[in-house]
Design an enzyme around this catalytic site. Structure first.
Site, PDB file in Angstrom:
ATOM      1  CG  LEU A  70      -2.032  -0.973   1.368  1.00  0.00           C
ATOM      2  CD1 LEU A  70      -2.773  -0.755   2.688  1.00  0.00           C
ATOM      3  CD2 LEU A  70      -3.008  -0.867   0.199  1.00  0.00           C
ATOM      4  CG  ASP A  71       0.601   4.219  -3.025  1.00  0.00           C
ATOM      5  OD1 ASP A  71       1.472   3.427  -3.432  1.00  0.00           O
ATOM      6  OD2 ASP A  71      -0.258   4.739  -3.765  1.00  0.00           O
ATOM      7  NE  ARG A  72       5.692   7.961   5.134  1.00  0.00           N
ATOM      8  CZ  ARG A  72       6.836   8.554   5.440  1.00  0.00           C
ATOM      9  NH1 ARG A  72       7.762   8.714   4.527  1.00  0.00           N
ATOM     10  NH2 ARG A  72       7.059   8.975   6.667  1.00  0.00           N
TER      11      ARG A  72
END
Length: 263
Positions: A70-72
């Site tokens: 997942l993106d940060r």
């Protein structure tokens, strides 16, 4: 007295925040990743000291293997395998597109009721991490199914418009390109609120000031797949949280988690 206090301070243990475990069996474990937390250590973020992978390893007392990312700034369901073999099996399922991922996104404007967007995306390369990668790689297939669930309008003038409009969009990515949902929604002129790379910074600033919440309004709410060992259909779900639900309430939407679950 000061000497005693100093000894107590030295002996005091630093409390490490615990991750919320959404699912766990002998093969896999899934957490509710908070927004802002990196999945694993990266030389691009050398100043960071906490990572989901290491935190979960220390929390459950065994090594974990990430099977997707997942993106940060995105929160929600993040799955890990508990062995290299189960990681390999789950990776095969992801590659075969047999995993359904559901996201919710708060976006600018009134989104269309339904849109299946098939727009290839050119891979976004980092100047440092990807300096040896092929810079001329052609755009890759990227497909996302969007459905508008709710709309809201605030009677606040903004620029040339008499009001500010928002939509809550349900997103089902059929492929897994970097920042796919964020880039696709921006292409549809409905960027996600809080997206500093692919969004509208004027709206982002208003949202932070008006709602007092600074984050990307993208939530990985569901991850569904057939278990590779038991053949049981697994659906892992993450909550939106009280902060987000309080904003939805201010938009005259429901503040109950039940109303945002997958139908």
């Amino acid at each position: 007295m000061s000497e005693v206090i100093n000894k107590e301070m030295i002996q005091e243990e630093v409390e490490i925040p615990k991750l919320t475990i959404l699912y766990q069996d002998e093969y896999f474990v899934a957490i509710d990743k908070p927004a802002g937390l990196l999945v694993h250590r990266s030389f691009l973020d050398k100043h960071e000291t906490q990572f989901a992978m290491q935190m979960l390893r220390d929390q459950i007392g065994q090594h974990v293997y990430p099977v997707h990312r997942l993106d940060r700034p995105t929160s929600g369901v993040l799955l890990f395998a508990l062995s290299s073999e189960s990681a390999r099996k789950m990776n095969e399922i992801f590659i075969a597109h047999q995993v359904q991922k559901r996201y919710l996104a708060l976006v600018r404007g009134f989104a269309p009721e339904h849109r299946l967007l098939d727009k290839p995306l050119k891979e976004q390369l980092d100047k440092i991490a990807d300096k040896h990668a092929n810079q001329d790689k052609p755009a890759q297939s990227a497909i996302t199914d969007f459905k508008c669930l709710k709309q809201a309008s605030l009677d606040i003038p903004f620029g040339k418009y008499p009001s500010i409009r928002y939509s809550l969009v349900e997103c089902y990515p059929k492929t897994g390109r970097k920042h796919q949902i964020r880039r696709h929604l921006n292409h549809l002129t409905h960027p996600i609120i809080g997206d500093v790379n692919h969004g509208d910074n004027r709206h982002n600033h208003f949202f932070r000031e008006h709602f007092e919440l600074r984050r990307l309004m993208l939530f990985a709410t569901n991850l569904s797949f057939k278990h590779p060992y038991t053949d049981v259909q697994i659906n892992i779900e993450a909550s939106l949280g009280e902060e987000v639900l309080s904003i939805f309430k201010q938009l005259n939407w429901s503040d109950s988690e039940l109303d945002y679950r997958q139908k």
